[in-house]
Motif scaffolding. Structure first.
Motif, mmCIF file in Angstrom:
data_model
loop_
_atom_site.group_PDB
_atom_site.id
_atom_site.type_symbol
_atom_site.label_atom_id
_atom_site.label_comp_id
_atom_site.label_asym_id
_atom_site.label_seq_id
_atom_site.Cartn_x
_atom_site.Cartn_y
_atom_site.Cartn_z
ATOM 1 N N LEU A 11 1.039 -1.165 -0.200
ATOM 2 C CA LEU A 11 0.093 -0.198 -0.085
ATOM 3 C C LEU A 11 0.890 1.355 -0.052
ATOM 4 N N ARG A 12 2.130 1.287 0.596
ATOM 5 C CA ARG A 12 2.951 2.281 0.826
ATOM 6 C C ARG A 12 3.368 2.561 -0.774
ATOM 7 N N MET A 33 -7.431 -3.759 -0.085
ATOM 8 C CA MET A 33 -6.272 -2.787 -0.427
ATOM 9 C C MET A 33 -7.150 -1.616 -1.239
ATOM 10 N N ASP A 34 -8.203 -1.866 -2.020
ATOM 11 C CA ASP A 34 -8.836 -0.847 -2.832
ATOM 12 C C ASP A 34 -9.247 0.312 -2.095
ATOM 13 N N LYS A 35 -10.179 -0.206 -0.926
ATOM 14 C CA LYS A 35 -10.819 0.564 -0.034
ATOM 15 C C LYS A 35 -9.794 1.466 0.725
ATOM 16 N N ALA A 36 -8.652 0.802 0.950
ATOM 17 C CA ALA A 36 -7.579 1.445 1.730
ATOM 18 C C ALA A 36 -7.179 2.655 0.948
ATOM 19 N N VAL A 37 -6.893 2.353 -0.265
ATOM 20 C CA VAL A 37 -6.665 3.345 -1.271
ATOM 21 C C VAL A 37 -7.406 4.756 -1.179
ATOM 22 N N ASP A 38 -8.761 4.362 -1.126
ATOM 23 C CA ASP A 38 -9.790 5.521 -1.048
ATOM 24 C C ASP A 38 -9.730 6.203 0.450
#
Length: 309
Positions: A11-12, A33-38
């Motif tokens: 993610l970093r 992962m996708d929700k973490a990006v958002d």
């Protein structure tokens, strides 16, 4: 959904946000992962990020125009050393020639084609190459443009290969235009070629992110929802500029200041003709291939333990 330290690292790399904030994002989104990006974007900590990491693998991404037919192909090997040998590079170039001349429907059909200068199939030749080079090799993918004018570009010895297809009128030579567009694609990437290609779902998602970003901004949080939505809509142009090739800022500002779309039109006009971007294919060597990660220290320790038995 649990997450690991490797997920935090990934993610970093995707967002250029600090490790602790990446960990908080994954905690807040249950490891998605996708929700973490958002989540990071909505907190104002990250710009738009790719939804999937790129894992390196060896081999070559190659592009060429052969008798007017544009071809781009990726062939993978186990090591970078093998990929740089003359035998491997010759194989890749001959495979591109087969794609141009024999027009196989897919990779499996390509494997059944006759290899240039022999009576053997591609599969049989590759089996011989595996024996002589000493590594497993795989044809991963290819694309072909038979119509219009194609321009090929290979970056950094095969880390990127780009094939640009242009509709050219006026009898002009559009090679330089195509090469500059191909270099833009390799350098900047683009999720879509033109804003008209962006799915409405992606536009709606971006609007939601922009509104959420304002909701988390103390200076903007108190504004009416209609105002936030209007501001978010105004930022869609910036979204297109970042994600769509033709709307991107042209990187060669020494040649033209403005969008890629503007550069193509301007350069073609100066040559006395017209050029329209039709399509392109961009291969990144090893993109999306999961490569086994070895711990060198553990490997050596295992070898020592095995030798002592």
């Amino acid at each position: 959904m649990a997450f690991t330290a490797q997920d935090v690292k990934k993610l970093r790399e995707m967002t250029n946000v600090g490790m602790m904030d990446c960990k908080k994002a994954l905690q807040a989104t249950d490891g998605d992962m996708d929700k973490a990006v958002d989540w990071l974007r909505e907190k104002g900590l990250a710009k738009a990020a790719k939804k999937a990491g790129r894992v390196a693998a060896e081999g070559v991404a190659y592009a060429a125009v052969i008798n007017g037919v544009g071809v781009v192909i990726e062939v993978n090997s186990e090591t970078d050393f093998a990929a740089k040998t003359d035998a491997f590079l010759d194989l890749v170039k001959n495979l591109a020639q087969i794609v141009a001349e024999q027009n196989p429907a897919d990779v499996e059909a390509l494997k059944g084609c006759t290899y240039p200068g022999t009576s053997l199939t591609v599969t049989e030749i590759m089996q011989e190459k595996v024996m002589s080079i000493g590594e497993n090799m795989q044809i991963r993918r290819f694309a072909r443009f038979a119509d219009n004018t194609s321009v090929a570009y290979v970056h950094a010895g095969g880390t990127h290969a780009v094939l640009v297809n242009l509709a050219v009128e006026g009898g002009i030579d559009a090679t330089e235009i195509g090469k500059n567009v191909a270099m833009q694609i390799a350098a900047m990437g683009a999720k879509d070629w033109d804003k008209t290609m962006v799915p409405q779902a992606d536009v709606d998602h971006e609007l939601q992110v922009q509104v959420a970003l304002m909701d988390n901004d103390p200076k903007m949080a108190g504004k009416p929802a209609q105002i936030k939505e209007k501001i978010a809509a105004g930022k869609i142009a910036a979204f297109y500029k970042e994600n769509c090739l033709l709307q991107q800022e042209f990187v060669r500002s020494d040649l033209f200041q403005g969008s890629v779309e503007g550069y193509i039109a301007d350069a073609a006009k100066k040559l006395g003709g017209s050029v329209k971007f039709v399509d392109a294919v961009h291969y990144v060597k090893g993109e999306g291939i999961e490569k086994k990660e070895e711990n060198f220290a553990d490997e050596v320790a295992a070898q020592i333990a095995g030798a002592g038995k």
